[in-house]
Design a protein around this motif. Sequence first.
Motif, PDB file in Angstrom:
ATOM      1  N   GLN A 190     -11.785   7.142   4.653  1.00  0.00           N
ATOM      2  CA  GLN A 190     -12.744   6.930   3.558  1.00  0.00           C
ATOM      3  C   GLN A 190     -13.018   8.193   2.749  1.00  0.00           C
ATOM      4  O   GLN A 190     -13.404   9.223   3.282  1.00  0.00           O
ATOM      5  N   LYS A 191     -12.767   8.066   1.447  1.00  0.00           N
ATOM      6  CA  LYS A 191     -13.010   9.104   0.443  1.00  0.00           C
ATOM      7  C   LYS A 191     -12.180  10.381   0.672  1.00  0.00           C
ATOM      8  O   LYS A 191     -12.438  11.404   0.046  1.00  0.00           O
ATOM      9  N   GLU A 192     -11.201  10.308   1.578  1.00  0.00           N
ATOM     10  CA  GLU A 192     -10.290  11.446   1.777  1.00  0.00           C
ATOM     11  C   GLU A 192      -8.939  11.195   1.125  1.00  0.00           C
ATOM     12  O   GLU A 192      -8.421  12.039   0.413  1.00  0.00           O
ATOM     13  N   ASN A 193      -8.350  10.013   1.398  1.00  0.00           N
ATOM     14  CA  ASN A 193      -7.096   9.689   0.725  1.00  0.00           C
ATOM     15  C   ASN A 193      -7.124   8.285   0.132  1.00  0.00           C
ATOM     16  O   ASN A 193      -6.092   7.657  -0.085  1.00  0.00           O
ATOM     17  N   GLY A 194      -8.321   7.805  -0.138  1.00  0.00           N
ATOM     18  CA  GLY A 194      -8.507   6.485  -0.722  1.00  0.00           C
ATOM     19  C   GLY A 194      -9.914   5.998  -0.453  1.00  0.00           C
ATOM     20  O   GLY A 194     -10.757   6.736   0.057  1.00  0.00           O
ATOM     21  N   VAL A 195     -10.158   4.743  -0.790  1.00  0.00           N
ATOM     22  CA  VAL A 195     -11.487   4.158  -0.600  1.00  0.00           C
ATOM     23  C   VAL A 195     -11.351   2.844   0.157  1.00  0.00           C
ATOM     24  O   VAL A 195     -10.473   2.021  -0.128  1.00  0.00           O
ATOM     25  N   LEU A 196     -12.228   2.675   1.140  1.00  0.00           N
ATOM     26  CA  LEU A 196     -12.309   1.430   1.906  1.00  0.00           C
ATOM     27  C   LEU A 196     -13.565   0.670   1.475  1.00  0.00           C
ATOM     28  O   LEU A 196     -14.654   1.245   1.403  1.00  0.00           O
ATOM     29  N   LEU A 215       0.836  -1.202   0.000  1.00  0.00           N
ATOM     30  CA  LEU A 215       0.000   0.000   0.000  1.00  0.00           C
ATOM     31  C   LEU A 215       0.873   1.256   0.000  1.00  0.00           C
ATOM     32  O   LEU A 215       0.640   2.195  -0.770  1.00  0.00           O
ATOM     33  N   PHE A 216       1.901   1.270   0.850  1.00  0.00           N
ATOM     34  CA  PHE A 216       2.815   2.409   0.886  1.00  0.00           C
ATOM     35  C   PHE A 216       3.523   2.589  -0.461  1.00  0.00           C
ATOM     36  O   PHE A 216       3.711   3.713  -0.926  1.00  0.00           O
ATOM     37  N   GLU A 217       3.922   1.475  -1.077  1.00  0.00           N
ATOM     38  CA  GLU A 217       4.594   1.546  -2.374  1.00  0.00           C
ATOM     39  C   GLU A 217       3.687   2.184  -3.424  1.00  0.00           C
ATOM     40  O   GLU A 217       4.127   3.040  -4.205  1.00  0.00           O
ATOM     41  N   ALA A 218       2.422   1.767  -3.433  1.00  0.00           N
ATOM     42  CA  ALA A 218       1.467   2.310  -4.400  1.00  0.00           C
ATOM     43  C   ALA A 218       1.217   3.794  -4.149  1.00  0.00           C
ATOM     44  O   ALA A 218       1.167   4.600  -5.086  1.00  0.00           O
ATOM     45  N   MET A 219       1.066   4.166  -2.873  1.00  0.00           N
ATOM     46  CA  MET A 219       0.851   5.573  -2.531  1.00  0.00           C
ATOM     47  C   MET A 219       2.060   6.417  -2.914  1.00  0.00           C
ATOM     48  O   MET A 219       1.926   7.551  -3.383  1.00  0.00           O
ATOM     49  N   ALA A 220       3.245   5.865  -2.726  1.00  0.00           N
ATOM     50  CA  ALA A 220       4.462   6.598  -3.063  1.00  0.00           C
ATOM     51  C   ALA A 220       4.571   6.857  -4.557  1.00  0.00           C
ATOM     52  O   ALA A 220       5.078   7.900  -4.985  1.00  0.00           O
ATOM     53  N   CYS A 221       4.082   5.914  -5.370  1.00  0.00           N
ATOM     54  CA  CYS A 221       4.237   6.003  -6.828  1.00  0.00           C
ATOM     55  C   CYS A 221       3.109   6.773  -7.511  1.00  0.00           C
ATOM     56  O   CYS A 221       3.183   7.010  -8.718  1.00  0.00           O
ATOM     57  N   GLY A 222       2.058   7.140  -6.779  1.00  0.00           N
ATOM     58  CA  GLY A 222       0.996   7.937  -7.382  1.00  0.00           C
ATOM     59  C   GLY A 222      -0.264   7.181  -7.742  1.00  0.00           C
ATOM     60  O   GLY A 222      -1.057   7.664  -8.553  1.00  0.00           O
ATOM     61  N   CYS A 223      -0.474   6.000  -7.137  1.00  0.00           N
ATOM     62  CA  CYS A 223      -1.698   5.242  -7.383  1.00  0.00           C
ATOM     63  C   CYS A 223      -2.764   5.609  -6.344  1.00  0.00           C
ATOM     64  O   CYS A 223      -2.457   5.751  -5.155  1.00  0.00           O
ATOM     65  N   PHE A 224      -3.999   5.726  -6.789  1.00  0.00           N
ATOM     66  CA  PHE A 224      -5.120   5.962  -5.881  1.00  0.00           C
ATOM     67  C   PHE A 224      -5.503   4.621  -5.256  1.00  0.00           C
ATOM     68  O   PHE A 224      -5.797   3.656  -5.962  1.00  0.00           O
ATOM     69  N   VAL A 241      -5.636  13.514  -4.216  1.00  0.00           N
ATOM     70  CA  VAL A 241      -5.258  12.462  -3.266  1.00  0.00           C
ATOM     71  C   VAL A 241      -3.843  11.959  -3.505  1.00  0.00           C
ATOM     72  O   VAL A 241      -3.071  11.782  -2.552  1.00  0.00           O
ATOM     73  N   VAL A 242      -3.464  11.729  -4.758  1.00  0.00           N
ATOM     74  CA  VAL A 242      -2.160  11.104  -5.004  1.00  0.00           C
ATOM     75  C   VAL A 242      -1.010  11.998  -4.548  1.00  0.00           C
ATOM     76  O   VAL A 242       0.010  11.489  -4.045  1.00  0.00           O
ATOM     77  N   PHE A 243      -1.166  13.312  -4.677  1.00  0.00           N
ATOM     78  CA  PHE A 243      -0.119  14.224  -4.200  1.00  0.00           C
ATOM     79  C   PHE A 243      -0.047  14.205  -2.668  1.00  0.00           C
ATOM     80  O   PHE A 243       1.041  14.189  -2.086  1.00  0.00           O
ATOM     81  N   GLU A 244      -1.213  14.218  -2.025  1.00  0.00           N
ATOM     82  CA  GLU A 244      -1.245  14.194  -0.560  1.00  0.00           C
ATOM     83  C   GLU A 244      -0.697  12.879  -0.017  1.00  0.00           C
ATOM     84  O   GLU A 244      -0.010  12.858   1.010  1.00  0.00           O
ATOM     85  N   ASN A 245      -0.998  11.771  -0.700  1.00  0.00           N
ATOM     86  CA  ASN A 245      -0.519  10.464  -0.248  1.00  0.00           C
ATOM     87  C   ASN A 245       0.997  10.346  -0.350  1.00  0.00           C
ATOM     88  O   ASN A 245       1.652   9.737   0.497  1.00  0.00           O
ATOM     89  N   ARG A 246       1.561  10.917  -1.401  1.00  0.00           N
ATOM     90  CA  ARG A 246       3.026  10.897  -1.524  1.00  0.00           C
ATOM     91  C   ARG A 246       3.653  11.638  -0.347  1.00  0.00           C
ATOM     92  O   ARG A 246       4.622  11.167   0.258  1.00  0.00           O
ATOM     93  N   LYS A 247       3.084  12.783  -0.014  1.00  0.00           N
ATOM     94  CA  LYS A 247       3.595  13.556   1.110  1.00  0.00           C
ATOM     95  C   LYS A 247       3.447  12.771   2.415  1.00  0.00           C
ATOM     96  O   LYS A 247       4.352  12.766   3.260  1.00  0.00           O
ATOM     97  N   PHE A 248       2.325  12.074   2.584  1.00  0.00           N
ATOM     98  CA  PHE A 248       2.091  11.271   3.780  1.00  0.00           C
ATOM     99  C   PHE A 248       3.157  10.183   3.932  1.00  0.00           C
ATOM    100  O   PHE A 248       3.706   9.971   5.020  1.00  0.00           O
ATOM    101  N   VAL A 249       3.454   9.496   2.830  1.00  0.00           N
ATOM    102  CA  VAL A 249       4.465   8.439   2.879  1.00  0.00           C
ATOM    103  C   VAL A 249       5.839   9.024   3.194  1.00  0.00           C
ATOM    104  O   VAL A 249       6.598   8.454   3.979  1.00  0.00           O
TER     105      VAL A 249
END
Length: 353
Positions: free
Chosen positions: A287-293, A263-272, A319-327
Amino acid sequence: MQKKRILFLGETYRADAITWMNGLKEFGDFEIVTWELQTRSSGISRIKRLIELSKSFLTIRNTAKKFNVDMVIAERTTSYGFLAALSGIKPIAIAQQGISDLWPENSLLFPFKKILQNYAFKKSDLIHAWGPVMVTHMQSSGVNMNKVMVLPKGVNLDFFEFQNNNDESIIKAIVTRSLLPEYKHDIILKAFAILKNQNIPFELTIVGDGILLEKLKKLSTELNIEDIVIFTERIHNNELPKLLQNSNIYISMPTTEGVSASLFEAMACGCFPIVTDLPGNRSWITQKENGVLVESENTKKLAKEIIWAFNNPEIRQKVVFENRKFVEENANYAINMKKIANKYHELIKQKSS
């Protein structure tokens, strides 16, 4: 000065194990000696694995003596962690891989596994919780929480580079989990069959190998989506970032989850990310903030959420930009593995003093 040497007990082919060992080499200047069980942990092989387990601690002890190791580390508290504890080698660091490692809960071996785990907890000098969701079980098991390190190994952000896939005309989905029953690839394939029936364009890449490979290939043919589903089978880890970077949606539907490095790898690379609604995933995905459950084993709901993500490209882009920053802030391999390596050196120093 001679390098400190660590004995690693676990499946060395697993990406998580490779990350752990490579991080210790790179950031702790450790040498790694490896040992692993030879029997699969599935079906009737579980009994054979238990027999092998019962005979292994002397072999491990001899291996440690032969290579003059300074420390032993082990993944999964109910098997390798128990063997590490039984070996008598000090110091010991063990990692709880799942929410409890006591799985499946309806197994006849559940009480036996709990005994093994409690022994490993008691004898270890350090227990890794790769995420906060694992802590609850440790607390309920009476673990001395002073021994617990809550920190993911993280992902190599130089390796898993961010690349924003701007092609909004097609769903380019990727699955990177092993082809084993607990990861529910059949649910994913059936969800994409719904998308095809609705004429929604997609490409689905399923990465990796496992005992269900041929069965899943057959299912994709039965669902009439075999021409738009790619089974890469086993690939070299160096190929994974490019596959992730060429995808725009990451899907993972296991029935149980602790902390997923994939999951971290996908978030780092820009996958939703679209993942199972489980405690482990809720630690990282809102939920619906940085992905979908998505609730477990719900094909129609999964299809619906994939379509929602496809129809909301502006949300995905944000989301993908925010997730990269999160990782970068929470799962940076260079930062986290340095902390882990330093802790190991501290434990070794305490043992020798």
